[in-house]
Design a protein around this motif. Structure first.
Motif, PDB file in Angstrom:
ATOM      1  N   SER A  95      29.449  39.836  33.838  1.00 53.22           N
ATOM      2  CA  SER A  95      30.385  38.874  33.231  1.00 53.22           C
ATOM      3  C   SER A  95      31.769  39.483  33.069  1.00 53.22           C
ATOM      4  CB  SER A  95      29.863  38.413  31.870  1.00 53.22           C
ATOM      5  OG  SER A  95      28.676  37.678  32.002  1.00 53.22           O
ATOM      6  N   THR A 131      35.303  38.293  34.898  1.00 53.81           N
ATOM      7  CA  THR A 131      36.530  38.068  34.126  1.00 53.81           C
ATOM      8  C   THR A 131      37.673  38.898  34.691  1.00 53.81           C
ATOM      9  OG1 THR A 131      35.270  37.608  32.106  1.00 53.81           O
ATOM     10  CG2 THR A 131      37.580  38.228  31.830  1.00 53.81           C
ATOM     11  N   LEU A 157      27.433  29.822  40.235  1.00 55.19           N
ATOM     12  CA  LEU A 157      28.875  29.875  40.010  1.00 55.19           C
ATOM     13  C   LEU A 157      29.371  28.441  40.019  1.00 55.19           C
ATOM     14  CD1 LEU A 157      29.722  32.875  42.375  1.00 55.19           C
ATOM     15  CD2 LEU A 157      29.326  32.916  39.904  1.00 55.19           C
ATOM     16  N   ARG A 194      27.684  31.105  35.495  1.00 57.36           N
ATOM     17  CA  ARG A 194      29.061  31.450  35.175  1.00 57.36           C
ATOM     18  C   ARG A 194      29.986  30.279  35.530  1.00 57.36           C
ATOM     19  NH1 ARG A 194      32.466  35.599  32.945  1.00 57.36           N
ATOM     20  NH2 ARG A 194      34.565  34.976  33.552  1.00 57.36           N
ATOM     21  N   SER A 239      33.606  28.571  35.854  1.00 58.68           N
ATOM     22  CA  SER A 239      34.969  29.052  36.044  1.00 58.68           C
ATOM     23  C   SER A 239      35.898  27.865  36.251  1.00 58.68           C
ATOM     24  CB  SER A 239      35.069  29.986  37.259  1.00 58.68           C
ATOM     25  OG  SER A 239      34.268  31.131  37.085  1.00 58.68           O
ATOM     26  N   CYS A 287      27.737  39.126  42.348  1.00 53.56           N
ATOM     27  CA  CYS A 287      26.369  38.652  42.091  1.00 53.56           C
ATOM     28  C   CYS A 287      25.381  39.258  43.092  1.00 53.56           C
ATOM     29  CB  CYS A 287      26.312  37.127  42.150  1.00 53.56           C
ATOM     30  SG  CYS A 287      27.167  36.309  40.771  1.00 53.56           S
TER      31      CYS A 287
END
Length: 333
Positions: A28, A32, A93, A125, A127, A147
């Motif tokens: 994570s 970021t 994602l 995740r 985004s 990933c």
């Protein structure tokens, strides 16, 4: 200065090791980092991606697109749960559309995928797209790499919706899946030919209850349309194809997965899988160069020159074509 550089290198090395070990918090943090637009973060992100090149891990990258309301989140959750039940590790994602006014995103995918978000073999995740064409965040490609390095077997890339720029997700996926809802035959006109030509498998969702007959008709319509398209060299006999699923009742999911693996294995055996990834690497090299050139236009000096010439064009002193040519000449000098 040298101490700071060494500290940064040590931090990247540690982050790499933790990602490879499957540390979800490190993954994570790394995502970021790659999403940051700060210059120092971009340098660190580039170093991290370079360091992970030596990690020999490969996931099946699946791009998933579909019109709003088709049930993408329900499908991803049911499909992901089916895969984790087979002891596969699944990363999702999910890209949320950003507001063109405020730049903000809701990022509610974890809320919509409650069961999958609690599965220890899954990682979700969300985004923000930040208005990037194609419905995928600009750095989604690098997030896929992270990933893979973290040991996930399948990476699902959910895009914002169906549009002309969906080629972007196709350029980072091994399989491009188009999810559709049951509708009448006229709905065939609602999906652009370009999207149809990119799709490897079309899944007609909501094939349950009263909608099942409509789903079967829709599937038949698209299967017929796919047969009319020019055969692609990367497809075995029978592909691309259309089939039905019910994400709500978890029906047809295993069959869809079997079809995906049949296609992936055929492409591996015939050299198309590695060849396609090489083409994608070439595409993203060009994209990075283009984005770098555009970034140069955002510098204060370039913006000042642009503003000056924009005023002249607005007053009618220069044509846009001549003004643009002079701006480019000044920027290159």
């Amino acid at each position: 200065m040298i101490t700071e550089q060494r500290a940064a290198r040590m931090d990247i090395s540690d982050l790499k090791d933790r990602i490879v070990a499957g540390d979800r918090r490190a993954l994570s943090r790394a995502i970021t980092l790659i999403e940051s637009t700060r210059a120092d973060h971009r340098d660190q992100a580039a170093a991290l991606i370079e360091a992970l090149k030596s990690v020999d891990r490969e996931a099946i990258r699946i791009g998933l697109s579909g019109t709003p309301g088709v049930g993408k989140s329900t499908f991803i959750e049911s499909f992901g749960m089916m895969l984790t039940a087979q002891r596969l590790r699944v990363a999702v994602l999910a890209v949320d559309p950003s507001s063109t006014r405020s730049g903000g995103s809701i990022l509610g995918d974890k809320t919509r995928m409650d069961r999958l978000s609690r599965d220890p073999n899954a990682f979700i995740r969300p985004s923000p797209s930040r208005s990037h064409l194609g419905g995928v965040a600009r750095r989604t490609r690098e997030a896929v790499t992270l990933c893979e390095a973290a040991g996930f077997d399948v990476v699902l890339i959910e895009t914002v919706g169906v549009g002309q720029s969906e080629t972007v997700v196709a350029e980072m996926s091994d399989l491009f899946i188009l999810l559709l809802a049951p509708a009448g035959g006229d709905e065939l006109q609602g999906v652009k030919r370009g999207i149809m030509e990119m799709a490897d498998i079309i899944l007609v969702n909501k094939a349950d209850g009263d909608l099942k007959p409509a789903a079967m008709r829709t599937c038949s319509d698209y299967a017929g349309a796919l047969r009319l398209l020019r055969k692609r060299p990367q497809d075995p006999e029978g592909f691309p194809k259309a089939t039905t699923v019910s994400a709500l009742h978890e029906e047809g999911l295993r069959q869809a997965w079997d079809e995906m693996m049949t296609l992936v294995n055929w492409r591996r055996d015939h050299g198309h899988f590695a060849g396609r990834r090489a083409e994608q690497a070439r595409y993203w090299f060009g994209e990075e160069v283009r984005q770098g050139l555009l970034a140069q236009l955002a510098t204060p000096s370039a913006q000042a020159v642009m503003q000056d010439y924009a005023e002249r064009v607005a007053k009618g002193d220069m044509t846009p074509t001549i003004a643009a040519a002079e701006v480019l000449e000044r920027l290159h000098s």
